[in-house]
Design an enzyme around this catalytic site. Structure first.
Site, PDB file in Angstrom:
ATOM      1  CE  LYS A 124     -29.628   5.898 -10.267  1.00 38.46           C
ATOM      2  NZ  LYS A 124     -28.324   5.306  -9.900  1.00 38.46           N
ATOM      3  CG  ASP A 164     -27.174   7.950 -12.292  1.00 41.17           C
ATOM      4  OD1 ASP A 164     -26.615   6.987 -11.769  1.00 41.17           O
ATOM      5  OD2 ASP A 164     -27.584   7.921 -13.482  1.00 41.17           O
ATOM      6  CB  VAL A 239     -18.202   7.091 -13.782  1.00 39.77           C
ATOM      7  CG1 VAL A 239     -17.753   5.651 -13.727  1.00 39.77           C
ATOM      8  CG2 VAL A 239     -19.341   7.340 -12.795  1.00 39.77           C
TER       9      VAL A 239
HETATM   10  O1  2IT Z   1     -25.532   4.292  -9.587  1.00 31.51           O
HETATM   11  C1  2IT Z   1     -25.108   4.677  -8.487  1.00 31.51           C
HETATM   12  O2  2IT Z   1     -24.732   3.887  -7.617  1.00 31.51           O
HETATM   13  C2  2IT Z   1     -25.073   6.116  -8.229  1.00 31.51           C
HETATM   14  N1  2IT Z   1     -25.452   6.880  -9.105  1.00 31.51           N
HETATM   15  C3  2IT Z   1     -24.624   6.650  -6.897  1.00 31.51           C
HETATM   16  C4  2IT Z   1     -25.724   6.594  -5.902  1.00 31.51           C
HETATM   17  C5  2IT Z   1     -25.411   7.215  -4.566  1.00 31.51           C
HETATM   18  O3  2IT Z   1     -26.360   7.256  -3.753  1.00 31.51           O
HETATM   19  O4  2IT Z   1     -24.289   7.649  -4.304  1.00 31.51           O
END
Ligand code: 2IT
Length: 445
Positions: A124, A164, A239
């Protein structure tokens, strides 16, 4: 392994990192029993190794705003675990971003990615940059400045970031452009790309669609169905948008959305026009939902409050960590909620989860429910590697299959003797076992 001993040690090493410590405690408590039945895990100190990120990069990000003033933000990339595949996980741009939050997200991502069945490790990253009220030119300059540091640490077979909170298609475009220029290559180094330069169909909708596919299976497992159910959603970003779109298509009624300013209660339910309007709200960069109530008759705005006070069948937190606490849970339960599908990462506090499970309401955690997003990122990587694009139907079919497989894994490890399905335990054990086994087989690294 003894969870309390391990947590005491971890609190000593990382004092004050509350989100990170919270996420670690939840997973270790779920897996403690099965872990201790595998002596090789203890001998190889798998628990002690799995809770620490492999490495963390932090860097300064100086940039110039529209008034010509110099701004300085902090950038991060937490490469958590690559035992089962290249590091993979989103970038968050939000004023609240700090190391504890990115470590919790990287830790969760490791097990979530393991659940997807695809070969992806966990990571992350992000910045404390606050996108609220920024112009498009400022967003571009910030993204470019951020990538001039990040590009050294990532690569299509090493570490593949994505979006994100605060990082959507526009930001990925600016980030990708700078990477391509610096690295002098066009590869699938980021996911969530635009369709003109290597993106995948269905990726924008994937987190929300996957969450609804999963929720439909939860209900089916309980002998129930999604059609005509009342759903409370929080958030109004990518989302929540995808979840509202699919839930509505399948005949459920979404009655709330929310923002940092409060929540909207729309008793007649969201329709296509209202769902499209969510994109307009988001694009305004103001981080507010209040204007919805001015635009649509019958909708009400409640300033400074959360949507969990509205009686619903299904609650779906889609905003951010710890957005639904013990008090909210008690209120939802008193109003008859039966299903809680957590779509945000760690959206519920430990007190809320305990309350749901004690009352035998069906609760499923973010790492299972929202895994469709990163799973579709994995499908974007596959297409980039083949230098081909799949049709919308092909990607959606694979997403559906992956969500079914995650649901089956939760049942396998989470079904209790009385038949109650503890999805939290199921998801934690299934994800953990895959990563742990892979670490055992590859030696001490
Ligand atoms: O929390 C998550 O799974 C995301 N923000 C997506 C991460 C991604 O590599 O698509």
């Amino acid at each position: 392994m003894n969870v309390n001993h391990l947590m005491t040690e971890l609190e000593r090493k990382h004092p004050g990192e509350k989100e990170y410590l919270q996420a670690v405690r939840e997973v270790l408590a779920s897996v403690e029993e099965i872990y201790n039945r595998h002596p090789e895990f203890g001998a190889l100190r798998i628990a002690e190794r799995i809770v620490e990120p492999d490495r963390i990069f932090t860097f300064k990000v100086p940039w110039v705003d529209d008034r010509g003033e110099v701004q300085v933000n902090i950038g991060y990339r937490v490469q958590f675990n690559n035992a089962i595949g290249p590091y993979k996980g989103g970038l968050r741009f939000h004023a609240s971003v700090n190391l504890s939050i990115l470590k919790f997200l990287g830790f969760e991502q490791t097990f979530k990615n393991a659940l997807t069945t695809l070969p992806m490790g966990g990571a992350k990253g992000g910045s404390d940059f606050n996108p609220r009220g920024k112009s498009d030119a400022e967003i571009m300059r910030f993204c470019q400045a951020f990538m001039t540091e990040l590009w050294r640490y990532i690569g299509p077979e090493t570490d593949v970031p994505a979006g994100d909170i605060g990082v959507g298609g526009r930001e990925i475009g600016y980030l990708y452009g700078m990477y391509r220029k610096l690295a002098r290559e066009n590869t699938g180094v980021l996911t969530g790309k635009g369709m003109t330069y290597g993106g995948s169909l269905v990726r924008p909708e994937a987190t929300g669609f996957g969450a609804i596919y999963f929720t439909a299976q939860m209900l089916e497992q309980a002998g129930d169905e999604l059609a005509r159910k009342r759903i409370a959603l929080s958030g109004f970003g990518n989302v929540a948008w995808g979840a509202a779109l699919k839930a509505t298509e399948l005949g459920a009624k979404v009655v709330t959305i929310s923002g940092p300013d409060g929540f909207i209660y729309d008793p007649s339910g969201l329709d296509r026009e209202k769902i499209d309007y969510m994109l307009e709200l988001r694009a305004s960069n103001n981080d507010v939902v209040a204007p919805y109530a001015e635009r649509f008759a019958g909708a009400e705005f409640f300033a400074g409050r959360k949507p969990w006070e509205i009686p619903v069948d299904i609650a779906m937190p889609c905003a951010t960590q710890n957005e639904l606490d013990g008090e909210d849970a008690a209120r939802l339960l008193a109003n008859g909620v039966r299903y809680i599908a957590e779509v945000s990462n760690m959206g519920c506090t430990p007190e809320a989860i305990d309350a749901f499970i004690a009352q035998k309401a069906v609760y499923a955690p973010g790492k299972a429910v929202n895994a469709g997003g990163v799973a579709t990122s994995g499908l974007e990587m596959s297409q980039n590697a083949m230098k081909l694009n799949w049709s919308r139907e092909e990607v959606d079919r694979r997403l559906h299959e992956i969500m079914s497989s995650i649901h089956r894994a939760c049942l396998e490890y989470g079904t209790e003797p009385d038949g109650y399905i503890n999805y939290m335990k199921g998801a934690n054990i299934a994800g953990f076992m895959k990563v742990a086994r892979s670490m055992v087989e590859q030696g001490i690294l």
